[in-house]
Design a protein around this motif. Structure first.
Motif, mmCIF file in Angstrom:
data_model
loop_
_atom_site.group_PDB
_atom_site.id
_atom_site.type_symbol
_atom_site.label_atom_id
_atom_site.label_comp_id
_atom_site.label_asym_id
_atom_site.label_seq_id
_atom_site.Cartn_x
_atom_site.Cartn_y
_atom_site.Cartn_z
ATOM 1 N N ARG A 258 -5.151 -2.964 -3.545
ATOM 2 C CA ARG A 258 -3.953 -3.744 -3.236
ATOM 3 C C ARG A 258 -2.706 -2.859 -3.186
ATOM 4 N NH1 ARG A 258 -2.984 -6.337 -7.846
ATOM 5 N NH2 ARG A 258 -4.018 -8.321 -7.444
ATOM 6 N N LEU A 259 -2.556 -1.959 -4.138
ATOM 7 C CA LEU A 259 -1.370 -1.111 -4.162
ATOM 8 C C LEU A 259 -1.330 -0.188 -2.947
ATOM 9 C CD1 LEU A 259 1.209 -0.327 -5.560
ATOM 10 C CD2 LEU A 259 -0.072 1.279 -6.979
ATOM 11 N N LEU A 260 -2.471 0.358 -2.563
ATOM 12 C CA LEU A 260 -2.522 1.201 -1.365
ATOM 13 C C LEU A 260 -2.167 0.389 -0.125
ATOM 14 C CD1 LEU A 260 -5.806 3.208 -2.081
ATOM 15 C CD2 LEU A 260 -3.452 4.063 -2.272
ATOM 16 N N ALA A 261 -2.589 -0.879 -0.092
ATOM 17 C CA ALA A 261 -2.286 -1.749 1.038
ATOM 18 C C ALA A 261 -0.801 -2.079 1.106
ATOM 19 C CB ALA A 261 -3.113 -3.035 0.957
ATOM 20 N N VAL A 262 -0.188 -2.325 -0.052
ATOM 21 C CA VAL A 262 1.261 -2.589 -0.094
ATOM 22 C C VAL A 262 2.014 -1.359 0.394
ATOM 23 C CG1 VAL A 262 3.231 -2.982 -1.629
ATOM 24 C CG2 VAL A 262 1.157 -4.357 -1.904
ATOM 25 N N ASP A 263 1.600 -0.188 -0.069
ATOM 26 C CA ASP A 263 2.238 1.063 0.351
ATOM 27 C C ASP A 263 2.129 1.253 1.866
ATOM 28 O OD1 ASP A 263 3.411 3.571 0.381
ATOM 29 O OD2 ASP A 263 1.612 4.609 -0.335
ATOM 30 N N ALA A 264 0.978 0.853 2.425
ATOM 31 C CA ALA A 264 0.756 1.020 3.868
ATOM 32 C C ALA A 264 1.376 -0.108 4.695
ATOM 33 C CB ALA A 264 -0.743 1.085 4.143
ATOM 34 N N GLY A 265 1.890 -1.151 4.011
ATOM 35 C CA GLY A 265 2.497 -2.276 4.725
ATOM 36 C C GLY A 265 1.482 -3.184 5.400
ATOM 37 N N LEU A 266 0.244 -3.212 4.911
ATOM 38 C CA LEU A 266 -0.784 -4.069 5.509
ATOM 39 C C LEU A 266 -0.516 -5.531 5.167
ATOM 40 C CD1 LEU A 266 -4.047 -2.029 4.783
ATOM 41 C CD2 LEU A 266 -2.550 -1.914 6.779
ATOM 42 N N LYS A 267 -0.821 -6.424 6.099
ATOM 43 C CA LYS A 267 -0.546 -7.848 5.898
ATOM 44 C C LYS A 267 -1.808 -8.660 5.618
ATOM 45 C CE LYS A 267 3.646 -7.748 8.709
ATOM 46 N NZ LYS A 267 4.328 -8.228 9.925
ATOM 47 N N VAL A 268 -2.943 -8.000 5.496
ATOM 48 C CA VAL A 268 -4.192 -8.700 5.174
ATOM 49 C C VAL A 268 -4.321 -8.816 3.660
ATOM 50 C CG1 VAL A 268 -5.412 -8.108 7.280
ATOM 51 C CG2 VAL A 268 -5.413 -6.498 5.367
ATOM 52 N N SER A 269 -5.145 -9.772 3.197
ATOM 53 C CA SER A 269 -5.197 -10.004 1.752
ATOM 54 C C SER A 269 -6.548 -9.715 1.110
ATOM 55 C CB SER A 269 -4.802 -11.459 1.439
ATOM 56 O OG SER A 269 -5.691 -12.358 2.072
ATOM 57 N N SER A 270 -7.648 -9.758 1.858
ATOM 58 C CA SER A 270 -8.936 -9.495 1.207
ATOM 59 C C SER A 270 -9.109 -8.000 0.961
ATOM 60 C CB SER A 270 -10.090 -10.027 2.060
ATOM 61 O OG SER A 270 -10.423 -9.126 3.100
ATOM 62 N N THR A 271 -9.850 -7.663 -0.086
ATOM 63 C CA THR A 271 -10.075 -6.254 -0.414
ATOM 64 C C THR A 271 -10.831 -5.559 0.715
ATOM 65 O OG1 THR A 271 -10.125 -6.862 -2.755
ATOM 66 C CG2 THR A 271 -10.940 -4.678 -2.173
ATOM 67 N N GLU A 272 -11.806 -6.235 1.277
ATOM 68 C CA GLU A 272 -12.564 -5.671 2.395
ATOM 69 C C GLU A 272 -11.640 -5.371 3.577
ATOM 70 O OE1 GLU A 272 -16.157 -6.873 5.520
ATOM 71 O OE2 GLU A 272 -15.158 -8.424 4.334
#
Length: 359
Positions: A258-272
């Motif tokens: 999740r933290l890596l996704a927030v840093d990358a600005g991703l808008k998806v929510s599932s871990t996959e």
């Protein structure tokens, strides 16, 4: 019970006239999905199960709206979104997950709707939560639920709360931010949710120091693997000898991704989806991302194999895999998951520190 297709399940849920029919059908599906688990690829099984949860929850919102209207409460005075947080927001609910949800409604544009909205949505929230309880979904023990006024607010109310957390990033506020990062709409106006996520992601881009605050919370739960590669088992109580899959394997992996996704600005929510987004966006090497996918796949499967119990008609679980279930093969699989989880936590820490050096 004959295996039902997703379309058949959707049709049955939509045809239901009340919560009693829905509850009987949920109990049937619970038994069927439990039997499917060992015969399915866990990611695919999890994906289909969560589509079913979404159908039940969306139907609960529809029934609640009808109930409020039939009792003289009228229709919703404003567009709104019913949203899920936690494992529901990530599309990773087990067969027995609880209620982690909220309501976001559009900002009132006149005095009449401004006066009517709070009372209507409070009433609707109570009805939705009540129906979900009757369907076997227990309330969130942490209070992240639509009946809590904190999680039932106008778009501007949510935005103000979001900025309070961002601008005063102490432990509790950062915990709320990370809860919010998993938000996913399952009913209503998705644009209300997307605009809030854009606000949060934009703030983090402009203020990368937020990542450091988020890192402390992200690494709070440790992987259940000792320094010599041994499993860290439960020492006392009815789970003695077992392993905490939820907090010792699943949550540390989820938190790191999740933290890596927030840093990358991703808008998806599932871990996959987040792992795939990081891989496709060039934020992480394919080999590493594939290891993470293997780890979350194992964690999801083992989490779904933990024993559950019924409490006052609601499905609950302590998230611990019993010692009896820890076969030689399962221990080997779990250790692989935990080793990858350990490496992931190191990777996340290193990644955030690199961002701090840049920023």
């Amino acid at each position: 019970m004959e295996r039902l297709s997703l379309e058949s399940i959707r049709s049955e849920i939509q045809k239901a006239d009340d919560h009693e029919q829905l509850r009987r059908f949920r109990d049937q599906l619970h038994e069927e999905f439990e039997g499917r688990l060992l015969l399915s690829h866990s990611i695919e099984w999890n994906r289909e199960l969560n589509q079913v949860h979404d159908l039940f929850i969306s139907k609960a919102v529809e029934l609640a709206r009808q109930k409020v209207k039939s009792e003289g409460g009228g229709d919703a005075p404003l567009p709104f979104a019913f949203v899920l947080f936690g494992s529901g927001g990530r599309g990773e609910q087990t067969l027995w997950s609880d209620q982690d949800n909220g309501i976001i409604y559009a900002d009132p544009d006149n005095a009449e709707t401004e006066a009517a909205a709070p009372a209507y949505f409070e009433r609707l929230a109570g009805s939705i939560s009540g129906i979900l309880l009757q369907l076997g979904y227990p309330p969130c023990t942490g209070g992240v639920i639509c009946t809590n006024a904190k999680w039932r607010n106008s778009w501007s109310g949510y935005r103000s709360m979001l900025y309070e957390w961002l601008e005063e990033p102490h432990w509790e506020h950062v915990r709320y931010l990370l809860i919010f990062a998993d938000i996913r709409p399952v009913y209503g106006d998705e644009a209300l949710v997307n605009r809030l996520l854009e606000e949060m992601n934009g703030y983090v881009r402009r203020n990368p120091a937020m990542l450091q605050h988020m890192l402390q919370n992200t690494l709070h739960h440790k992987i259940s693997l000792g320094v010599f590669g041994q499993l860290i088992r439960e020492r006392y109580g009815e789970d003695a000898g077992g392993v905490d899959i939820k907090y010792g394997a699943y949550i540390p992996i989820v938190n790191g991704i999740r933290l890596l996704a927030v840093d990358a600005g991703l808008k998806v929510s599932s871990t996959e989806a987040r792992i795939n987004g990081l891989k496709e966006g060039g934020f992480v090497e394919e080999e590493i991302a594939n290891d993470w996918l293997e780890a979350i796949c194992i964690a999801l499967k083992l989490r779904s194999m933990t024993p559950y119990q019924m409490e006052e008609g609601r499905y609950t679980s302590r998230g611990k895999l019993s010692s009896d279930a820890l076969t030689k093969e399962r221990i080997s699989e779990l250790k692989l998951c935990l080793r990858i989880g350990n490496e992931l936590q190191k990777y996340v820490k290193k990644s955030v520190h690199k961002e701090m050096e840049k920023g």
